[in-house]
Design a protein around this motif. Structure first.
Motif, PDB file in Angstrom:
ATOM      1  N   ILE A  69       0.849  -1.195   0.000  1.00 13.55           N
ATOM      2  CA  ILE A  69       0.000   0.000   0.000  1.00 13.55           C
ATOM      3  C   ILE A  69       0.881   1.239   0.000  1.00 13.55           C
ATOM      4  CG2 ILE A  69      -1.771   1.279   1.279  1.00 13.55           C
ATOM      5  CD1 ILE A  69      -2.529  -1.454   2.577  1.00 13.55           C
ATOM      6  N   VAL A  70       0.543   2.208  -0.838  1.00 10.48           N
ATOM      7  CA  VAL A  70       1.243   3.483  -0.822  1.00 10.48           C
ATOM      8  C   VAL A  70       0.262   4.565  -0.387  1.00 10.48           C
ATOM      9  CG1 VAL A  70       0.845   3.949  -3.282  1.00 10.48           C
ATOM     10  CG2 VAL A  70       2.710   5.092  -2.097  1.00 10.48           C
ATOM     11  N   VAL A  71       0.680   5.344   0.608  1.00 12.79           N
ATOM     12  CA  VAL A  71      -0.108   6.469   1.114  1.00 12.79           C
ATOM     13  C   VAL A  71       0.567   7.744   0.624  1.00 12.79           C
ATOM     14  CG1 VAL A  71      -1.033   7.623   3.147  1.00 12.79           C
ATOM     15  CG2 VAL A  71      -0.727   5.135   3.164  1.00 12.79           C
ATOM     16  N   THR A  72      -0.130   8.509  -0.191  1.00 15.36           N
ATOM     17  CA  THR A  72       0.430   9.732  -0.765  1.00 15.36           C
ATOM     18  C   THR A  72      -0.221  10.944  -0.112  1.00 15.36           C
ATOM     19  OG1 THR A  72       0.783   8.601  -2.869  1.00 15.36           O
ATOM     20  CG2 THR A  72       0.869  11.006  -2.897  1.00 15.36           C
ATOM     21  N   PHE A  73       0.597  11.884   0.341  1.00 14.68           N
ATOM     22  CA  PHE A  73       0.116  13.089   1.017  1.00 14.68           C
ATOM     23  C   PHE A  73      -0.045  14.215  -0.012  1.00 14.68           C
ATOM     24  CE2 PHE A  73       2.071  10.479   4.143  1.00 14.68           C
ATOM     25  CZ  PHE A  73       1.425  10.732   5.346  1.00 14.68           C
ATOM     26  N   HIS A  74      -1.264  14.733  -0.136  1.00 16.68           N
ATOM     27  CA  HIS A  74      -1.522  15.834  -1.066  1.00 16.68           C
ATOM     28  C   HIS A  74      -1.642  17.173  -0.344  1.00 16.68           C
ATOM     29  CE1 HIS A  74      -2.088  12.932  -4.272  1.00 16.68           C
ATOM     30  NE2 HIS A  74      -2.906  12.259  -3.483  1.00 16.68           N
ATOM     31  N   ASP A  75      -2.097  17.147   0.884  1.00 13.53           N
ATOM     32  CA  ASP A  75      -2.208  18.367   1.688  1.00 13.53           C
ATOM     33  C   ASP A  75      -2.172  17.949   3.152  1.00 13.53           C
ATOM     34  OD1 ASP A  75      -2.466  21.015   2.335  1.00 13.53           O
ATOM     35  OD2 ASP A  75      -4.631  21.114   1.983  1.00 13.53           O
ATOM     36  N   PHE A  76      -1.396  18.672   3.964  1.00 14.19           N
ATOM     37  CA  PHE A  76      -1.282  18.278   5.370  1.00 14.19           C
ATOM     38  C   PHE A  76      -1.031  19.510   6.233  1.00 14.19           C
ATOM     39  CE2 PHE A  76       0.380  16.456   9.219  1.00 14.19           C
ATOM     40  CZ  PHE A  76      -0.323  15.255   9.343  1.00 14.19           C
ATOM     41  N   TYR A  91       4.169  -5.606  11.489  1.00 10.32           N
ATOM     42  CA  TYR A  91       5.539  -5.098  11.402  1.00 10.32           C
ATOM     43  C   TYR A  91       5.693  -3.958  12.402  1.00 10.32           C
ATOM     44  CZ  TYR A  91       4.987  -7.631   7.047  1.00 10.32           C
ATOM     45  OH  TYR A  91       4.717  -8.603   6.117  1.00 10.32           O
ATOM     46  N   PRO A  92       5.988  -4.276  13.667  1.00 14.96           N
ATOM     47  CA  PRO A  92       6.022  -3.253  14.717  1.00 14.96           C
ATOM     48  C   PRO A  92       6.996  -2.115  14.447  1.00 14.96           C
ATOM     49  CG  PRO A  92       6.048  -5.461  15.665  1.00 14.96           C
ATOM     50  CD  PRO A  92       6.241  -5.625  14.197  1.00 14.96           C
ATOM     51  N   SER A  93       8.077  -2.393  13.711  1.00 13.77           N
ATOM     52  CA  SER A  93       9.050  -1.334  13.448  1.00 13.77           C
ATOM     53  C   SER A  93       8.577  -0.374  12.365  1.00 13.77           C
ATOM     54  CB  SER A  93      10.394  -1.948  13.039  1.00 13.77           C
ATOM     55  OG  SER A  93      10.243  -2.731  11.870  1.00 13.77           O
ATOM     56  N   ALA A  94       7.525  -0.754  11.639  1.00 20.42           N
ATOM     57  CA  ALA A  94       7.026   0.091  10.546  1.00 20.42           C
ATOM     58  C   ALA A  94       5.954   1.034  11.084  1.00 20.42           C
ATOM     59  CB  ALA A  94       6.471  -0.778   9.423  1.00 20.42           C
ATOM     60  N   ARG A  95       6.387   2.091  11.726  1.00 21.96           N
ATOM     61  CA  ARG A  95       5.473   3.085  12.278  1.00 21.96           C
ATOM     62  C   ARG A  95       5.906   4.470  11.817  1.00 21.96           C
ATOM     63  NH1 ARG A  95       2.382   1.643  16.843  1.00 21.96           N
ATOM     64  NH2 ARG A  95       2.549  -0.568  17.354  1.00 21.96           N
ATOM     65  N   ALA A  96       4.940   5.293  11.485  1.00 31.02           N
ATOM     66  CA  ALA A  96       5.241   6.657  11.067  1.00 31.02           C
ATOM     67  C   ALA A  96       4.278   7.609  11.767  1.00 31.02           C
ATOM     68  CB  ALA A  96       5.124   6.791   9.551  1.00 31.02           C
ATOM     69  N   LYS A  97       4.779   8.794  12.106  1.00 33.14           N
ATOM     70  CA  LYS A  97       3.983   9.790  12.823  1.00 33.14           C
ATOM     71  C   LYS A  97       4.163  11.133  12.129  1.00 33.14           C
ATOM     72  CE  LYS A  97       3.708  12.013  17.391  1.00 33.14           C
ATOM     73  NZ  LYS A  97       4.295  12.023  18.758  1.00 33.14           N
ATOM     74  N   TYR A  98       3.051  11.841  11.897  1.00 30.79           N
ATOM     75  CA  TYR A  98       3.086  13.104  11.170  1.00 30.79           C
ATOM     76  C   TYR A  98       2.300  14.163  11.938  1.00 30.79           C
ATOM     77  CZ  TYR A  98       4.111   9.676   7.505  1.00 30.79           C
ATOM     78  OH  TYR A  98       4.635   8.633   6.783  1.00 30.79           O
ATOM     79  N   SER A  99       2.822  15.393  11.931  1.00 28.56           N
ATOM     80  CA  SER A  99       2.107  16.524  12.526  1.00 28.56           C
ATOM     81  C   SER A  99       2.676  17.812  11.960  1.00 28.56           C
ATOM     82  CB  SER A  99       2.233  16.515  14.058  1.00 28.56           C
ATOM     83  OG  SER A  99       3.581  16.685  14.445  1.00 28.56           O
ATOM     84  N   GLY A 100       1.958  18.927  12.174  1.00 33.02           N
ATOM     85  CA  GLY A 100       2.429  20.217  11.684  1.00 33.02           C
ATOM     86  C   GLY A 100       2.007  20.460  10.248  1.00 33.02           C
ATOM     87  N   SER A 101       2.815  21.243   9.535  1.00 26.52           N
ATOM     88  CA  SER A 101       2.453  21.641   8.170  1.00 26.52           C
ATOM     89  C   SER A 101       3.516  21.274   7.152  1.00 26.52           C
ATOM     90  CB  SER A 101       2.203  23.158   8.117  1.00 26.52           C
ATOM     91  OG  SER A 101       1.122  23.509   8.951  1.00 26.52           O
ATOM     92  N   LYS A 102       4.414  20.384   7.524  1.00 26.57           N
ATOM     93  CA  LYS A 102       5.470  19.988   6.604  1.00 26.57           C
ATOM     94  C   LYS A 102       4.989  18.832   5.741  1.00 26.57           C
ATOM     95  CE  LYS A 102      10.459  19.248   6.576  1.00 26.57           C
ATOM     96  NZ  LYS A 102      11.663  19.065   7.421  1.00 26.57           N
ATOM     97  N   MET A 103       5.052  19.000   4.416  1.00 33.01           N
ATOM     98  CA  MET A 103       4.567  17.967   3.509  1.00 33.01           C
ATOM     99  C   MET A 103       5.435  16.714   3.619  1.00 33.01           C
ATOM    100  SD  MET A 103       2.224  17.132   1.437  1.00 33.01           S
ATOM    101  CE  MET A 103       1.494  18.708   1.012  1.00 33.01           C
ATOM    102  N   ALA A 104       4.794  15.567   3.745  1.00 36.41           N
ATOM    103  CA  ALA A 104       5.506  14.304   3.923  1.00 36.41           C
ATOM    104  C   ALA A 104       5.649  13.580   2.590  1.00 36.41           C
ATOM    105  CB  ALA A 104       4.756  13.418   4.916  1.00 36.41           C
ATOM    106  N   THR A 105       6.696  12.769   2.488  1.00 38.45           N
ATOM    107  CA  THR A 105       6.870  11.923   1.310  1.00 38.45           C
ATOM    108  C   THR A 105       5.937  10.718   1.417  1.00 38.45           C
ATOM    109  OG1 THR A 105       8.672  10.742   2.415  1.00 38.45           O
ATOM    110  CG2 THR A 105       9.272  12.608   1.009  1.00 38.45           C
ATOM    111  N   PRO A 106       5.643  10.033   0.317  1.00 38.79           N
ATOM    112  CA  PRO A 106       4.727   8.885   0.364  1.00 38.79           C
ATOM    113  C   PRO A 106       5.217   7.798   1.312  1.00 38.79           C
ATOM    114  CG  PRO A 106       5.050   9.594  -1.898  1.00 38.79           C
ATOM    115  CD  PRO A 106       6.042  10.356  -1.069  1.00 38.79           C
ATOM    116  N   TYR A 107       4.263   7.142   1.954  1.00 36.70           N
ATOM    117  CA  TYR A 107       4.553   6.007   2.836  1.00 36.70           C
ATOM    118  C   TYR A 107       4.277   4.724   2.066  1.00 36.70           C
ATOM    119  CZ  TYR A 107       4.329   2.733   6.738  1.00 36.70           C
ATOM    120  OH  TYR A 107       4.547   1.670   7.575  1.00 36.70           O
ATOM    121  N   LEU A 108       5.240   3.809   2.078  1.00 29.25           N
ATOM    122  CA  LEU A 108       5.106   2.536   1.382  1.00 29.25           C
ATOM    123  C   LEU A 108       5.071   1.412   2.410  1.00 29.25           C
ATOM    124  CD1 LEU A 108       5.044   1.038  -1.340  1.00 29.25           C
ATOM    125  CD2 LEU A 108       7.540   1.061  -1.307  1.00 29.25           C
ATOM    126  N   SER A 109       3.995   0.654   2.435  1.00 30.94           N
ATOM    127  CA  SER A 109       3.825  -0.375   3.461  1.00 30.94           C
ATOM    128  C   SER A 109       4.751  -1.557   3.212  1.00 30.94           C
ATOM    129  CB  SER A 109       2.373  -0.858   3.489  1.00 30.94           C
ATOM    130  OG  SER A 109       2.075  -1.599   2.316  1.00 30.94           O
TER     131      SER A 109
END
Length: 429
Positions: A69-76, A91-109
Motif C-alpha cells: 500500500i502506498v499512502v500519498t500526502f496531497h495536503d497536510f 511489522y512493529p518497526s514500521a510506524r510513522a507519525k506526522y504533525s504540523g504543516s510539513k509535507m511528507a513523502t509517500p509512505y510505502l507499506s
C-alpha cells in the motif's frame, strides 16, 4: 543507478476511478479495501474546514495478499500536537507519525494491511489533511541476483559513485524500505576513489522511495563507487536498552544476526525474542517476560557505524515471526539449506539421491510472504519437484554360433568381437 531485486521493483497501477472517505464521528473505524487499478482518497473530518477537537479516528486499510500500500500526502496541516499515525500490526518497526504543516513523502507499506489513526487534542485545529491510497505490485522474482548473495534478498547494492562526506544511513534506510524491509542494518562502502562532481542524496527519516529523496551533484574530495546495504529483517522490533533484564537472557552464543533468529526460533516451545549485539553476540529471551513498550529505545545506538555507548543496548527481534514451515517432503532427495533455517528470504535447493534425477517443479524454492495461505504469514514459493530414478538403459547379449557376439542396447549397436573359423567360406583381399 540503483540495482533493485526485480521481485521488489514496484509499479504503480493505472488509476481508473476514485472514492473519498471522510469520517465525522469520533471513535469510529472505517474499513477500506483497496482494489489495484483504483485509487481511494482519505481526508480529515470536514476537510478543508478545520477538524474538531478531542478526536480519535481509525481507518483500517487492506489490500490483496500480493500487494503493498502506498499512502500519498496531497495536503497536510495539523496543529503540532494533533497527530496522524500509520501503523502496521504485523511489522512493529514500521510506524510513522506526522504533525504540523510539513509535507511528507509517500509512505510505502511492508505488508498488505495498515491502520491510519488521527488524534487531535482539546486546543487549536487546522484545515487537516488529504491523502490518497493505492496499490503497488511486486514483479517476478529473479534468481540470478538472489544466488549472488547466498540466498538472501535483504542485500541491496547501490552502484553509483557517491560523495563520501555526503553519505548518510537515511539513504540506506530508504533503499531498504522501498525493497520491502524496515530500514537498513549495516552498510559496506566499497572502492574509494578520488572524487570530483559526484552524486549525493538527502533522504528524510520516513522516506520510502529513493525517487522521493533530494538528488544533486556536488564537488567532493573522496567518493565510493558502490555501497552494499544489509537491510533489517522483518522481525526487527528496534534498538533497546536491556541493562535491567540481563538476568532473563539465555546464555550468549556467537552467531550472525540471521543465525541468531533461527537459533531463538527453535530455542524453546515458548515464543522468543532474539537479542543481538556487537555483531556476533546472540541471546534469547521469553516474550512473556519482557514488555517491549516499556523499554527505552534509540535506533542509532545499535548502528554498526555508531560508537558503542555505555549500557546494554541491543537489537531486539521477534523470533516467532518471519519463518516458513519446513520445506515440502522430497522423496528420494533432500533440500540443501543455509544455516538460517526456514527464515524469510531463504532459498532452498533440491538435491536428489544417487541414481535419481530432478524432474518437474522448481530446483529452488524460496520463503516469502504468503500469497495463497490465509493461516500463515509466510510460505514456500515454487512448485515442489520430484526425484525420478535415472534410466540407465538395458543390455541384451545375443550369441551367434560360429559368428561372434553382438551387444545391443537402446542407443547403440556395437560389434564386440568377431571370430572366423579356419574353414570360413569368406575371403578377403
Amino acid at each position: 543507478m540503483v540495482i533493485m531485486h526485480p521481485l521488489y521493483t514496484l509499479s504503480l497501477l493505472y488509476v481508473l476511478s476514485s472514492s473519498i472517505f471522510r469520517v465525522n464521528a469520533d471513535g469510529e473505524t472505517t474499513s477500506i479495501t483497496l482494489e489495484c487499478g483504483k485509487i481511494k482518497n482519505l481526508s480529515s473530518p470536514d476537510y478543508p474546514k478545520p477538524y474538531g477537537n478531542n478526536l480519535e479516528i481509525h481507518w483500517d486499510v487492506q489490500a490483496d495478499l500480493t500487494q503493498r500500500i502506498v499512502v500519498t500526502f496531497h495536503d497536510f496541516h495539523t496543529e503540532n500536537y494533533d497527530t496522524l499515525h500509520i501503523v502496521e500490526e504485523n511489522y512493529p518497526s514500521a510506524r510513522a507519525k506526522y504533525s504540523g504543516s510539513k509535507m511528507a513523502t509517500p509512505y510505502l507499506s511492508l505488508g498488505n494491511h495498515l491502520e491510519v489513526i488521527f488524534r487531535s487534542d482539546e486546543s487549536e485545529s487546522r484545515k487537516g489533511f488529504h491523502l490518497s491510497l493505492s496499490c503497488l505490485t511486486h514483479t517476478e522474482h529473479n534468481t540470478d541476483i538472489h544466488e549472488a548473495f547466498e540466498g538472501f534478498e535483504h542485500i541491496r547494492v547501490l552502484t553509483q559513485t557517491l560523495c563520501r562526506n555526503a553519505w548518510h544511513m537515511d539513504v540506506a534506510d530508504t533503499i531498504c524500505r522501498e525493497a520491502g524491509f524496515p530500514g537498513a542494518y549495516e552498510t559496506t562502502l566499497n572502492n574509494t576513489t578520488s572524487g570530483s562532481n559526484e552524486t549525493s542524496y538527502i533522504c528524510k527519516t520516513f522516506t520510502h522511495r529513493l525517487q522521493d529523496c533530494e538528488n544533486f551533484t556536488s564537488s567532493c574530495t573522496d567518493a565510493y563507487k558502490s555501497v552494499v546495504i544489509n537491510c533489517n529483517v522483518l522481525g526487527q522490533l528496534g534498538c533497546f536498552e536491556l541493562a535491567n533484564y540481563t538476568r532473563l537472557l539465555s546464555r550468549s552464543v556467537k552467531l550472525s544476526r540471521d543465525q541468531c533468529l533461527t537459533h531463538c526460533n527453535s530455542y524453546s516451545a515458548m515464543p522468543q525474542y532474539a537479542v543481538h549485539h556487537s555483531g556476533t553476540n546472540c541471546s534469547c529471551i521469553d516474550q512473556t517476560a519482557l514488555d517491549v513498550t516499556k523499554l527505552t529505545t534509540n535506533r542509532n545506538l545499535c548502528r554498526t557505524d555508531t560508537t558503542n555507548p555505555t549500557g546494554h543496548w541491543v537489537t531486539l527481534y521477534n523470533a516467532s515471526f518471519g519463518f516458513c514451515s519446513k520445506p515440502p517432503e522430497l522423496d528420494n532427495g533432500s533440500w540443501n539449506n543455509s544455516s538460517n533455517g526456514c527464515m524469510y528470504d531463504t532459498t532452498v535447493t533440491a538435491k536428489c539421491n544417487d541414481n535419481y534425477e530432478l524432474v518437474d517443479g522448481h530446483r529452488k524454492m524460496r520463503c516469502d510472504r504468503a500469497t495463497t495461505s490465509t493461516t500463515q504469514d509466510f510460505e514456500w514459493h515454487g512448485t515442489t519437484p520430484s526425484c525420478r530414478k535415472r534410466n540407465t538403459g538395458s543390455a541384451d547379449n545375443e550369441s551367434f554360433s560360429g559368428s561372434g557376439k553382438i551387444l545391443k542396447s537402446n542407443w547403440q549397436l556395437m560389434i564386440v568381437s568377431f571370430f572366423f573359423m579356419y574353414n570360413s567360406p569368406f575371403s578377403f583381399y
